[in-house]
Each structure stands twice: as structure tokens, then as C-alpha cells.
Design a protein around this motif. Structure first.
Motif, PDB file in Angstrom:
ATOM      1  N   MET A 195       1.058  -1.435  -0.457  1.00  0.00           N
ATOM      2  CA  MET A 195      -0.476   0.065   0.074  1.00  0.00           C
ATOM      3  C   MET A 195       1.146   0.971   0.215  1.00  0.00           C
ATOM      4  O   MET A 195       1.308   1.847   1.251  1.00  0.00           O
ATOM      5  N   ASN A 196       0.922   2.063  -0.806  1.00  0.00           N
ATOM      6  CA  ASN A 196       1.862   2.921  -1.425  1.00  0.00           C
ATOM      7  C   ASN A 196       0.592   4.021  -1.792  1.00  0.00           C
ATOM      8  O   ASN A 196       0.511   4.223  -2.342  1.00  0.00           O
ATOM      9  N   HIS A 197       0.155   4.764  -0.577  1.00  0.00           N
ATOM     10  CA  HIS A 197      -0.385   6.766  -1.100  1.00  0.00           C
ATOM     11  C   HIS A 197       0.487   7.944  -0.911  1.00  0.00           C
ATOM     12  O   HIS A 197       1.749   7.688  -0.320  1.00  0.00           O
ATOM     13  N   ASN A 198       0.268   8.162  -2.415  1.00  0.00           N
ATOM     14  CA  ASN A 198       0.905   9.209  -3.051  1.00  0.00           C
ATOM     15  C   ASN A 198       0.281  10.696  -1.290  1.00  0.00           C
ATOM     16  O   ASN A 198      -0.922  10.412  -2.475  1.00  0.00           O
ATOM     17  N   TRP A 199       0.769  10.890  -1.119  1.00  0.00           N
ATOM     18  CA  TRP A 199      -0.003  11.833  -0.166  1.00  0.00           C
ATOM     19  C   TRP A 199      -0.033  13.008  -0.605  1.00  0.00           C
ATOM     20  O   TRP A 199       0.436  13.500  -1.350  1.00  0.00           O
ATOM     21  N   ASN A 200      -1.694  14.011  -1.292  1.00  0.00           N
ATOM     22  CA  ASN A 200      -1.492  14.937  -2.166  1.00  0.00           C
ATOM     23  C   ASN A 200      -2.709  16.071  -1.619  1.00  0.00           C
ATOM     24  O   ASN A 200      -3.801  15.479  -1.125  1.00  0.00           O
ATOM     25  N   PHE A 201      -2.429  16.754  -0.780  1.00  0.00           N
ATOM     26  CA  PHE A 201      -3.087  17.744  -0.069  1.00  0.00           C
ATOM     27  C   PHE A 201      -3.721  18.881  -0.972  1.00  0.00           C
ATOM     28  O   PHE A 201      -4.795  19.377  -0.100  1.00  0.00           O
ATOM     29  N   ASP A 202      -3.104  18.832  -2.584  1.00  0.00           N
ATOM     30  CA  ASP A 202      -3.632  19.685  -2.946  1.00  0.00           C
ATOM     31  C   ASP A 202      -5.236  20.190  -3.342  1.00  0.00           C
ATOM     32  O   ASP A 202      -5.531  20.775  -2.887  1.00  0.00           O
ATOM     33  N   ALA A 203      -5.825  18.846  -3.665  1.00  0.00           N
ATOM     34  CA  ALA A 203      -7.507  19.112  -3.804  1.00  0.00           C
ATOM     35  C   ALA A 203      -8.086  19.527  -2.717  1.00  0.00           C
ATOM     36  O   ALA A 203      -9.034  20.617  -2.669  1.00  0.00           O
ATOM     37  N   VAL A 204      -7.847  19.787  -1.733  1.00  0.00           N
ATOM     38  CA  VAL A 204      -7.943  20.019  -0.448  1.00  0.00           C
ATOM     39  C   VAL A 204      -8.178  21.309   0.017  1.00  0.00           C
ATOM     40  O   VAL A 204      -8.979  21.849  -0.333  1.00  0.00           O
ATOM     41  N   TRP A 205      -6.325  21.876  -0.070  1.00  0.00           N
ATOM     42  CA  TRP A 205      -6.447  23.505   0.387  1.00  0.00           C
ATOM     43  C   TRP A 205      -6.769  24.050  -1.253  1.00  0.00           C
ATOM     44  O   TRP A 205      -6.913  25.468  -0.814  1.00  0.00           O
ATOM     45  N   ALA A 206      -7.537  23.464  -2.151  1.00  0.00           N
ATOM     46  CA  ALA A 206      -7.666  24.495  -3.425  1.00  0.00           C
ATOM     47  C   ALA A 206      -9.136  24.830  -3.191  1.00  0.00           C
ATOM     48  O   ALA A 206      -9.205  25.872  -4.307  1.00  0.00           O
ATOM     49  N   ASN A 207      -9.631  24.716  -2.015  1.00  0.00           N
ATOM     50  CA  ASN A 207     -10.681  25.130  -2.013  1.00  0.00           C
ATOM     51  C   ASN A 207     -11.269  25.569  -0.900  1.00  0.00           C
ATOM     52  O   ASN A 207     -12.181  24.953   0.044  1.00  0.00           O
ATOM     53  N   PRO A 208     -10.545  26.870  -0.199  1.00  0.00           N
ATOM     54  CA  PRO A 208     -10.126  26.850   1.070  1.00  0.00           C
ATOM     55  C   PRO A 208     -11.522  27.193   1.665  1.00  0.00           C
ATOM     56  O   PRO A 208     -12.254  27.615   3.135  1.00  0.00           O
ATOM     57  N   GLU A 209     -12.537  28.018   1.376  1.00  0.00           N
ATOM     58  CA  GLU A 209     -14.188  28.565   1.566  1.00  0.00           C
ATOM     59  C   GLU A 209     -14.850  28.094   1.572  1.00  0.00           C
ATOM     60  O   GLU A 209     -15.220  27.070   3.300  1.00  0.00           O
TER      61      GLU A 209
END
Ligand code: ATP
Ligand code: MG
Lengths: 265, 221
Positions: free
Chosen positions: B1-15
Motif C-alpha cells: 500500500m503506497n499512498h501518494n499524499w496529495n493535499f492540493d485538492a483539499v486546499w484548492a477550495n479553502p472557502e
């Protein structure tokens, strides 16, 4: 005015108090004149505290009548079996308790308030005084008991003797006509008893009307103008300090005093 | 199980996250105020000697302590509107369920706190001529609340966490927004991690602040 002073401040007649089936006060009559200093002695469990607590209605009397300043406390009604039943309203009892102050063996100070706060509390909450006026008056009361420099101290930082003096100041601030003391020095270390007794003696010299339950026979002798010896819920013997403490007539009074003097020299 | 952590989508919509945080804070505040004040009333009611006060207060406590909050929220949202002539919003349903449940639990805290005070404190107040209500307000409650503070703090933290149950009726709060972000971007790991961290960021200082408060309150003892 002259007829006024002849009237007793407090008149107790036929006072009885039951706890369940036990009758603890079994018919007490007592007149307290203005300026009287009455010492109450008696064995443990004889009903001394219960008597005092009936006088400010912390305990409701089972029977009898209490007249304060010429006015009967409570509303009397004759019940169906001819017995007199008395009911009390909260507002009447709170007014009575402002006139009859009480000092407890365990002080009962409010630990979340400073010494000054304790003395101010009744003035503010009960008498509705403004903060500044209450603070000034409370400060004066603390000075009377020699604790003006402890105003901002919480009870936990005071010695037992200081606590009791704050409690006395708290009661005095309400300007009661009658002060009840229930063994005010019994919870104190021996070396602290003196300061509290001296405070009480000062009050006596001011002519205050007081009832004092105590085991300090020596103090009672000098303090009181009348001594009551209570046994089994009745006044077993009473009279002047000389009569009751030096020349007791009743065997039980003699035995009680002998026990108290056992280790004196 | 290798997960590529990617938070971009979470932060993309701060509102979206901000709206969630605002919603969480709003329902938390409402439920804290309602739950604790109602709890105080219920606690005083259970302390009453009058049966017509004592019995309803006790029934309230037993009922709301012994039913799940989630069921209560769903009931208020789906069942109550059929019985009353007005609409029930998700916020109303969730706030009702959480507040009433908290009132039942904090009512027991208040009752226990009040009962823990020695009789001598009542007597000290009475001897000054205070009414029972004055003694309660000035002498008993302030000391009782001090003793109850740890339990009340836990209640507040519980309420904060319970606010996530409002997502069951699609009320906009942090968890609801996390679900939304996760389902749009297929990134549940990042979305729920961020939500958990935001909750931690709120709650950790809250807990620390209450420690400080407790220490301050204890100064008089
Ligand atoms: N609230 C109460 N309920 C039941 N019994 C009580 C209550 N208060 C006092 N008593 C009983 O009444 C009796 C007299 O008690 P009281 O406290 O008046 O005695 P006392 O003379 O003050 O004794 P002490 O010198 O030990 O203080 C005791 O047997 C006590 O157990
Ligand atoms: Mg006693």
C-alpha cells in the motif's frame, strides 16, 4: 420607652422540638431582656445547639411560641385536634434571621470570598446595600475584631481564631438585636481560644444581647449575667453565675461541673 | 500500500473548509449555551422537593440520557415536521438533539455539584437572612461550579465532537464539508486527515484553557 425596656427582647414559651420520635427539646421557657448575656451549659447531646437553632428557625420548633420584640413569629392556627399549628413564610424567617445573628462552631465562612467579601455578603445580598457603602461598613466591622489588615485574604489562609473573628464580624455587620454563639471556640486550638473570647467579651462590654453555648466554664462565669444548665432538653437549673457555677443546687449540675473541673489546679 | 499524499485538492477550495469551520463553531456555541443553561435548570429541578418540578426533570434526564443523539437528531429532522406546522432546518434539528442530550447529562453534573456542598454553607447563608434562592445563587452555585468545572469541560468537548452528528442531516459543518471534498476528489485519506487535524487544532487549546481556568479558580482554596 421605660415600658419598652421592661419587655423581653425574646420570649420563648413551651418550646419543644422532635426529630422523628425523639423529643430533643422538651418544654423550654426563656425570657431574654435587652443586654442579657446568657451562658448555656450542658452535656453533649443535651440539646443546646438545637435550642439555639430553634431561636433563629434553622430548626422549626415542633411546639411552643417564640416572641421577638413583642411579635409572635409565625402564623398560629388551631388545628382540628385543638393543637396550635404554626406556619412560617420564608420572608418572615429571613427577616427574623437578620435580627438574630448566629456564629457557628465551624465558622461556616464562604471559602470563595475574601474576609471582606464574607462580611459584605449579607449587606449586599440581603440588605441590598451599594458596593462602596457595604465595603466601607464591612471594613469597619473587620477593624472591630482586629482584622482590618486581613480584608483581602481568603478564609483558607486564616488561622482558626481569625476565621471565627471574621464570622463574628460577618454576623455583627447585619446589626442583629440578638447574637447566638454555638460553641464558638470548640473547634479552635487552645492557644487561639483567647483571641475569640476577648472579642466576645468586647461585645459584652458594649451591652449586646447574647446567648452563648460554651464549655468554657471560667469564661461563662465572667461573661454571663445568667447561666442556664440544660439537661435532657429542659432547663435543669438557672440563675446568676455565682448561683449556678459556684453553688449549684442540682446534683446533675454539680456532677457536670465536677467533670469540667477535674483537671484544673 | 503506497499512498501518494496529495493535499492540493483539499486546499484548492479553502472557502469550503472555512464554511465548515464556521458551521461547526455556530452549532457548538448554540448547543453549549442551550445545553448548559437548560442543564442547570434540569439540575435544579432534580434537586427540588416539589414533585411537580422533580418528576418532569427526572423524566427528561432519563429519556435523553438513554436514547442515542443521532436518533434524536434524525427524529427531530424527519419526524417532528410531520407533527408541527413549521419547517425544521438541519441546524434546528441537530441543535435540538445535541442540546437536549447535553442538558440531560450536564443536569446530572449540576445536581451532583450542588449536592456535594456541605450543609454548613447553606446554614451560613441562611443565618445571614438569605432566601434559598439567594443562597443558591451567591453561595452554593459559585462553589459547586468550581467543583464541576472538570466535568463541565468534558461536556463542552463532548458537545464539540457531537456537532459532527449534524452532518447526518446535511448541516454544513466540518465533517459534512470533508465528506463533500472526499467524494468530489476521491481523496478520503487527505480530506478526513485534514478534518481531524482541524478538530484537534480547536479542541487542544480549549482543553488547555480550561486547565488554566481551573488553576485560577482554585486560588481561593
Ligand atoms: N437534624 C437532626 N436529626 C436528628 N437528630 C438530631 C438532629 N439534630 C440533633 N439531633 C439529636 O438531638 C440531640 C441533641 O443534639 P444537640 O446538637 O442539640 O446537642 P448539644 O447539646 O448541642 O450537644 P454538643 O455539646 O455535642 O454540641 C442529639 O442526640 C442529636 O443526635
Ligand atoms: Mg452542640
Amino acid at each position: 420607652m421605660t415600658s419598652d425596656t421592661a419587655l423581653p427582647l425574646l420570649r420563648v414559651t413551651g418550646l419543644r422540638k422532635h426529630f422523628g420520635r425523639d423529643e430533643i427539646i422538651r418544654g423550654i421557657d426563656l425570657d431574654v431582656a435587652p443586654g442579657d448575656r446568657i451562658a448555656i451549659l450542658g452535656a453533649s447531646g443535651s440539646g443546646k445547639s438545637t435550642l439555639l437553632r430553634c431561636l433563629n428557625f434553622m430548626e422549626r420548633p415542633t411546639a411552643g411560641r417564640i416572641v421577638l420584640g413583642g411579635k409572635v413569629i409565625g402564623t398560629e392556627r388551631s388545628g382540628h385536634d385543638g393543637k396550635i399549628e404554626v406556619s412560617y413564610s420564608e420572608s418572615e424567617l429571613t427577616r427574623v434571621r437578620q435580627r438574630v445573628g448566629m456564629v457557628f462552631q465551624q465558622f461556616n465562612l464562604f471559602p470563595h470570598m475574601t474576609a471582606l467579601g464574607n462580611v459584605m455578603e449579607g449587606l449586599r445580598t440581603v440588605k441590598g446595600m451599594a458596593r462602596d457603602a457595604a465595603a466601607a461598613k464591612a471594613q469597619g466591622q473587620l477593624a472591630r475584631v482586629g482584622l482590618e489588615d486581613k480584608a483581602d485574604v481568603y478564609p483558607s489562609r486564616l488561622s482558626g481564631g481569625q476565621k471565627q473573628r471574621v464570622a463574628i464580624a460577618r454576623a455583627l455587620a447585619m446589626e442583629p438585636e440578638l447574637l447566638l454563639f454555638d460553641e464558638p471556640t470548640s473547634a479552635l486550638d487552645p492557644e487561639l481560644v483567647g483571641e475569640v473570647l476577648r472579642t466576645i467579651r468586647t461585645l459584652a462590654e458594649e451591652g449586646r444581647t447574647m446567648l452563648l453555648v460554651t464549655h468554657e466554664v471560667g469564661f461563662a462565669y465572667h461573661f454571663a449575667n445568667r447561666v442556664l444548665f440544660i439537661a435532657d432538653g429542659v432547663i435543669h437549673e438557672q440563675g446568676s453565675p455565682d448561683e449556678v457555677l459556684k453553688h449549684p443546687q442540682q446534683a446533675r449540675t454539680q456532677a457536670f461541673l465536677a467533670r469540667h473541673n477535674e483537671f484544673q489546679f | 500500500m503506497n499512498h501518494n499524499w496529495n493535499f492540493d485538492a483539499v486546499w484548492a477550495n479553502p472557502e469550503a473548509l472555512l464554511a465548515g469551520a464556521a458551521g461547526t463553531l455556530r452549532i457548538f456555541t448554540i448547543c453549549l449555551v442551550l445545553g448548559l443553561s437548560l442543564g442547570l435548570l434540569v439540575g435544579l429541578g432534580r434537586y427540588s422537593v416539589r414533585q411537580w418540578i422533580y418528576l418532569p426533570a427526572s423524566a427528561f434526564v432519563e429519556f435523553f440520557r438513554n436514547t442515542p443523539v443521532l436518533v434524536q437528531i434524525l427524529w427531530f429532522y424527519f419526524a417532528l415536521p410531520m407533527l408541527v406546522p413549521f419547517e425544521i432546518s438541519p441546524l434546528m434539528a441537530a441543535a435540538l438533539g445535541i442540546s437536549l442530550n447535553s442538558a440531560a447529562f450536564s443536569g446530572e453534573i449540576f445536581r451532583g455539584g450542588i449536592q456535594s456542598l456541605e450543609r454548613s454553607q447553606w446554614e451560613g447563608a441562611q443565618a445571614l437572612g438569605m432566601t434559598d434562592a439567594q443562597a443558591m445563587r451567591r453561595i452554593i452555585l459559585p462553589q459547586a461550579i468550581k467543583r464541576m468545572l472538570p466535568a463541565l469541560t468534558n461536556r463542552a468537548i463532548e458537545i464539540f465532537k457531537m456537532s459532527t452528528l449534524a452532518s447526518a442531516v446535511a448541516y454544513v459543518e466540518l465533517l459534512q464539508q470533508g465528506k463533500l471534498i472526499a467524494s468530489i476528489n476521491y481523496n478520503p485519506i487527505e480530506a478526513y486527515t485534514v478534518i481531524a487535524l482541524i478538530f484537534f487544532a480547536f479542541l487542544y487549546p480549549l482543553v488547555q484553557a480550561t486547565y488554566v481556568l481551573e488553576r485560577k479558580l482554585r486560588q481561593g482554596d
